[in-house]
Design a protein around this motif. Structure first.
Motif, PDB file in Angstrom:
ATOM      1  N   VAL A 109     -21.443 -45.974  68.642  1.00  0.00           N
ATOM      2  CA  VAL A 109     -22.388 -45.253  67.780  1.00  0.00           C
ATOM      3  C   VAL A 109     -22.850 -44.009  68.512  1.00  0.00           C
ATOM      4  O   VAL A 109     -23.200 -44.066  69.700  1.00  0.00           O
ATOM      5  CB  VAL A 109     -23.606 -46.127  67.411  1.00  0.00           C
ATOM      6  N   VAL A 110     -22.843 -42.878  67.810  1.00  0.00           N
ATOM      7  CA  VAL A 110     -23.455 -41.639  68.290  1.00  0.00           C
ATOM      8  C   VAL A 110     -24.362 -41.135  67.187  1.00  0.00           C
ATOM      9  O   VAL A 110     -23.918 -40.864  66.077  1.00  0.00           O
ATOM     10  CB  VAL A 110     -22.402 -40.571  68.647  1.00  0.00           C
ATOM     11  N   SER A 111     -25.645 -41.028  67.500  1.00  0.00           N
ATOM     12  CA  SER A 111     -26.644 -40.678  66.493  1.00  0.00           C
ATOM     13  C   SER A 111     -27.606 -39.631  67.039  1.00  0.00           C
ATOM     14  O   SER A 111     -27.817 -39.534  68.248  1.00  0.00           O
ATOM     15  CB  SER A 111     -27.437 -41.941  66.112  1.00  0.00           C
ATOM     16  N   ASN A 112     -28.185 -38.848  66.125  1.00  0.00           N
ATOM     17  CA  ASN A 112     -29.272 -37.942  66.501  1.00  0.00           C
ATOM     18  C   ASN A 112     -30.629 -38.639  66.482  1.00  0.00           C
ATOM     19  O   ASN A 112     -31.644 -38.027  66.784  1.00  0.00           O
ATOM     20  CB  ASN A 112     -29.316 -36.733  65.563  1.00  0.00           C
ATOM     21  N   LYS A 113     -30.635 -39.901  66.129  1.00  0.00           N
ATOM     22  CA  LYS A 113     -31.854 -40.699  66.178  1.00  0.00           C
ATOM     23  C   LYS A 113     -32.260 -40.899  67.635  1.00  0.00           C
ATOM     24  O   LYS A 113     -31.413 -40.910  68.532  1.00  0.00           O
ATOM     25  CB  LYS A 113     -31.559 -42.054  65.529  1.00  0.00           C
ATOM     26  N   ALA A 114     -33.547 -41.040  67.874  1.00  0.00           N
ATOM     27  CA  ALA A 114     -34.027 -41.265  69.236  1.00  0.00           C
ATOM     28  C   ALA A 114     -33.298 -42.450  69.872  1.00  0.00           C
ATOM     29  O   ALA A 114     -33.066 -43.471  69.219  1.00  0.00           O
ATOM     30  CB  ALA A 114     -35.527 -41.524  69.223  1.00  0.00           C
TER      31      ALA A 114
END
Length: 218
Positions: A109-114
């Protein structure tokens, strides 16, 4: 180099429906500061570039930076406690991940979420299925910069030719293109199909099981 195939996923709007909890935490922070609350549709438009930009789009124009900092801290403190209240996985996601894992795929997973929220949610919903997960961290450029995707690729020691990125927004398509890997755009998330089509992903899908065919799982 590892010859396995790797599928990297966005989180919000791709694996998990998180919009209600984001809206509730945004509106808690806005209310605490005496600002007008935002609708679910507004939050849907604001997400995708990390929580700081989400909050900057949510607060009134031209507020003082000190006011914003207070509001943003209130959001983060609220979301740390309430990030799982209404969040749920999309139908078919766990079965998809289990199937890919069983077939020997590397999953990330790669997310811009903290990053704290990414780790919490991935551990709750997908424990044992993901090889690595990264959220937004200090010193790492957020999507659509390819830094975190490249970090995953290097960490797992896989070829870009064997990688796919799955996401639901224009940010995700741009991320995949910037990382020079194939993009699978999913239409069940936070953006319309027309928005995704404008970014020219390699694939657009309407259900998780379609990924199996694209990546070569019979």
């Amino acid at each position: 180099m590892n010859s396995k195939k790797c599928v990297i996923f966005d989180l919000d709007g791709t694996l998990l429906y998180t919009l209600e909890d984001l809206k509730n935490s945004v509106n808690f922070a806005l209310k605490e500061s005496g600002f007008k609350e935002r609708s679910l549709d507004e939050i849907r438009e604001f997400v995708g570039n990390g929580i700081e930009i989400l909050m900057r789009k949510s607060v009134p124009d031209n507020i003082l930076e000190e006011e914003f900092k207070i509001c943003f801290e209130n959001f983060k403190n609220h979301y740390k406690i309430h990030s799982e209240d209404n969040t749920k996985e999309y139908d078919g996601i766990t079965e998809l991940l289990e199937n890919l894992k069983c077939k020997g795929f590397l999953l990330a997973v790669v997310s811009n979420k903290a990053d704290f929220a990414v780790k919490t949610l991935c551990n709750k919903y997908f424990q044992g299925l993901l090889d690595v997960s990264f959220g937004e961290r200090e010193g790492i450029k957020r999507k659509p910069c390819p830094d975190s995707v490249n970090e995953v690729i290097n960490f797992l020691d896989v070829s870009k030719d064997n990688c796919y990125y799955v996401g639901d927004s224009e940010v995700d398509v741009k991320t995949a293109h910037n990382a020079e890997i194939k993009c699978i755009a999913c239409s069940w998330g936070f953006r319309s199909k027309s928005v995704l089509e404008n970014e020219n992903p390699e694939y657009i899908i309407d259900s998780p099981e379609e990924i199996l065919r694209i990546v070569g799982v019979e």
